[in-house]
Design an enzyme around this catalytic site. Structure first.
Site, PDB file in Angstrom:
ATOM      1  N   ASP A  62       0.869  -1.173   0.000  1.00 26.28           N
ATOM      2  CA  ASP A  62       0.000   0.000   0.000  1.00 26.28           C
ATOM      3  C   ASP A  62       0.907   1.225   0.000  1.00 26.28           C
ATOM      4  OD1 ASP A  62      -1.742   2.088   0.478  1.00 26.28           O
ATOM      5  OD2 ASP A  62      -2.875   1.055   2.038  1.00 26.28           O
ATOM      6  N   TYR A 162      -6.316  16.720  -7.258  1.00 19.26           N
ATOM      7  CA  TYR A 162      -5.432  15.895  -8.091  1.00 19.26           C
ATOM      8  C   TYR A 162      -4.391  16.753  -8.794  1.00 19.26           C
ATOM      9  CZ  TYR A 162      -4.021  12.653 -11.819  1.00 19.26           C
ATOM     10  OH  TYR A 162      -3.301  11.856 -12.683  1.00 19.26           O
TER      11      TYR A 162
END
Length: 246
Positions: A62, A162
């Site tokens: 992760d 983003y």
């Protein structure tokens, strides 16, 4: 690409999209790929498609968790000797607004995931990769998968968080190249900034917009890796023909 034959490359976010296409391409060029992703079983399926002399190996990781990253890089050093190339490909995109002024506010978890994966994870992976290269006295290559939204702010406000992280990728790549030059290192650092790419993240744009296949981005990365040792392409923008700004 001959000088990279048999070398070790870590690709983050290797289970789908650009990461999957690149992993297969690099393995077919003779490299030993270590794909990091939360869905490691998808990388194992990808390994069955290799037709070249290289290989694909999976490791569950992760990228938002520094301890996962540290364990993964330690595993790569123990099993393969360490990475010669790192491709920071893992990314997270969730459409939504920064604030709750409208009806499309991002959750706090979504904002944190965007920052953790797109920025924090990339920086931590880079630190581990360069540390390994330095210990082995190897002049490797760091490739950061950026975005054209890392060079302008889209008028669609749902891209705002983003785009902010991708601007940070642009700044980080420049800063790292400056640092390595100051310290007389020959390690290369490249930012690859694609336009829209046919991946899981851009389902809303798959109809009616010019779009790149992941393999096109993989080909661009092969080109960057194929440059002579004394040449560094610090930034490469790749877009589909007729793409307009979002």
């Amino acid at each position: 690409m001959e000088r990279w034959s048999g070398k070790i490359v870590i690709v983050t976010g290797a289970s789908s999209g650009i990461g999957a296409a690149l992993s297969l391409c690099l393995a077919n060029h003779g490299l030993k790929v270590v794909g990091l992703a939360r869905r490691a079983h998808l990388i194992d399926y990808l390994a069955l498609k290799v037709t070249g002399k290289g290989s694909i190996n999976s490791r569950r990781c992760d990228i938002s968790e520094p301890k996962d990253i540290e364990a993964a890089f330690q595993w790569v050093e123990k099993k393969f000797g360490g990475p010669d190339i790192l491709v920071n490909n893992a990314g997270f995109l969730k459409f939504g607004n920064i604030t709750d002024l409208g009806n499309n506010a991002l959750s706090e978890d979504a904002i944190i995931s965007t920052l953790d994966i797109n920025i924090k994870g990339m920086i931590m992976c880079t630190r581990h990769a360069i540390s390994s290269m330095r210990k082995r006295n190897f002049n490797g290559h760091i490739i950061n998968i950026n975005s054209i939204t890392g060079h302008y702010v889209p008028y669609r406000s749902s891209f705002n968080v983003y785009s902010s992280t991708k601007h940070a990728v642009t700044a980080f790549t420049i800063a790292l190249n400056n640092e390595l030059a100051e310290l007389k290192s020959q390690i290369k650092v490249t930012s690859i900034s694609p336009g829209l790419v046919y991946t899981e993240m851009v389902n809303d744009f798959k109809v009616g917009y010019p779009i790149l296949e992941p393999e096109a981005v993989a080909d661009a990365i092969i080109y960057v890796l194929s440059t002579p040792p004394n040449v560094n392409i610090s930034e490469l923008v790749i877009e589909p023909i007729s793409e307009r700004r979002l």
